[in-house]
Enzyme design. Structure first.
Site, PDB file in Angstrom:
ATOM      1  NE  ARG A 106      16.110  42.281  31.542  1.00  0.00           N
ATOM      2  CZ  ARG A 106      16.047  40.942  31.582  1.00  0.00           C
ATOM      3  NH1 ARG A 106      16.712  40.226  30.686  1.00  0.00           N
ATOM      4  NH2 ARG A 106      15.351  40.324  32.500  1.00  0.00           N
ATOM      5  CB  VAL A 118      16.586  37.865  36.911  1.00  0.00           C
ATOM      6  CG1 VAL A 118      16.418  36.436  36.448  1.00  0.00           C
ATOM      7  CG2 VAL A 118      16.214  38.833  35.787  1.00  0.00           C
ATOM      8  CG  HIS A 126      14.348  31.722  35.528  1.00  0.00           C
ATOM      9  ND1 HIS A 126      13.143  32.187  35.061  1.00  0.00           N
ATOM     10  CD2 HIS A 126      14.284  30.377  35.445  1.00  0.00           C
ATOM     11  CE1 HIS A 126      12.390  31.154  34.696  1.00  0.00           C
ATOM     12  NE2 HIS A 126      13.057  30.035  34.913  1.00  0.00           N
ATOM     13  CB  CYS A 167      36.401  29.356  37.004  1.00  0.00           C
ATOM     14  SG  CYS A 167      36.218  30.970  37.776  1.00  0.00           S
ATOM     15  CB  CYS A 191      40.010  32.150  35.531  1.00  0.00           C
ATOM     16  SG  CYS A 191      38.450  32.302  34.648  1.00  0.00           S
TER      17      CYS A 191
END
Ligand code: BV8
Ligand code: ZN
Length: 256
Positions: free
Chosen positions: A67, A100, A127, A138, A162
């Site tokens: 996408r 989105v 969204h 995190c 992280c």
């Protein structure tokens, strides 16, 4: 109908605009529930849920990578542009999107005259954004446009902070919407004199609920969609047609 809708919008102090996948259809972005919709090939529970990602992160990333690549070639259409120009040319409009695809943002940048901040026509993103990645462990979240390497689990994107697996920066089914987006959208719904709904089937909540909240608080509900929607019963005006054709006529008074 068009003349009535135009005068309602020009007289309105506060307007809530709620958009869905349909406003991006003419940009070549498949809708979710249409004939060529995403969900025809995949089931939402298979791909757009945290469980699906935990079960098979590579499959979910393959779908989002496809996408993202596809979006790289999509441009805002005349509907996005007419909406952005209209918002930049007046006060009191809150644009809220379920999409989105970042096409409203691109339209705002294309439509903003020199010296005008395009962010004035940026949407509240209910969204999230497919251009963003976020960490599964995190708070890290950033816009990342580089291609995603889905060759193997080992090549999937990881959090720079992280090292945990990174995921698409979107809201999946069963996940809470961003609190600040919901608060801003909810306030706009309660204050709106007119709620303009464009290109959404009205199936997904709490997004769809915003239009009913607006109506309950006294807003006139105008729906722009070529098909049936969950808002049709409650709509005061239904403009049947494609966003790319109707919005330029509705908002700019000119042909698309
Ligand atoms: C939550 C991001 C609660 C990801 C998306 C039963 C079981 C399980 C869950 C539920 C349930 N009942 C309700 C729920 C809640 C669920 C939900 O609503 N499910 C639906 C399917 C029933 N909602 C959620 O899970 C939400 N979270 O409720 O959390 C909670 C509470 C406590 C604690 C924890 C959690 C989260 C929902 C967000 C999901 N993410 N997208 C991604 O994109 O990959 S939703 C996805 O659908 C897109 O964002 C899309 O925008 C959205 C809605 O679809 P539409 O935009 O309406 O698109 P659609 O294809 O359906 O329609 C297109 C329309 O355009 C049509 O009307 C068509 O006619 C029209 N059109 C076509 N061409 C044009 C056009 N219009 C104009 N011009 C054209 N040219
Ligand atoms: Zn992290």
């Amino acid at each position: 109908m068009l003349a009535r809708a135009r005068s309602l919008l020009s007289l309105a102090e506060k307007v809530l605009v709620l958009t869905g996948a349909g406003i991006s259809a003419e940009s070549g972005v498949p809708t979710f529930r249409g004939p060529d919709g995403f969900w025809q090939h995949y089931r939402p529970e298979d791909l757009a849920t945290p469980e699906a990602f935990a079960r098979n992160p590579r499959l979910v990333w393959e779908w989002y990578a496809w996408r993202r690549d596809q979006l790289a070639t999509c441009r805002p259409n005349s509907g996005h542009l007419a909406l952005a120009r209209w918002i930049l040319g007046r006060h009191g409009v809150t644009l809220v999107t379920q999409n989105v695809d970042n096409l409203h943002e691109a339209a705002a940048r294309a439509a903003a005259p020199p010296g005008t901040d395009p962010a004035l026509a940026y949407p509240v993103r209910l969204h999230g954004s497919i251009a963003h990645l976020q960490c599964t462990a995190c708070e890290w979240r950033e816009e990342r446009l580089d291609p995603i390497d889905t060759t193997s689990e080992a090549t999937l994107p990881r959090c720079p902070a992280c090292r945990a697996l990174a995921r698409p920066g979107v809201v999946w089914f069963g996940e809470m919407l961003p609190a600040e987006a919901l608060i801003e959208a909810g306030a706009a719904a309660r204050q709106a004199d007119v709620c303009l709904v464009v290109g959404t089937a009205g199936v997904v909540y709490p997004a769809a609920g915003l239009a009913f909240d607006a109506k309950r608080h006294g807003a006139t509900l105008i729906v722009v969609d070529p098909g049936e929607t969950g808002f049709d019963e409650a709509a005061d005006l239904k403009l049947e047609g494609k966003a790319g054709v109707v919005l330029p006529e509705l908002l700019a008074g000119g042909p698309p």
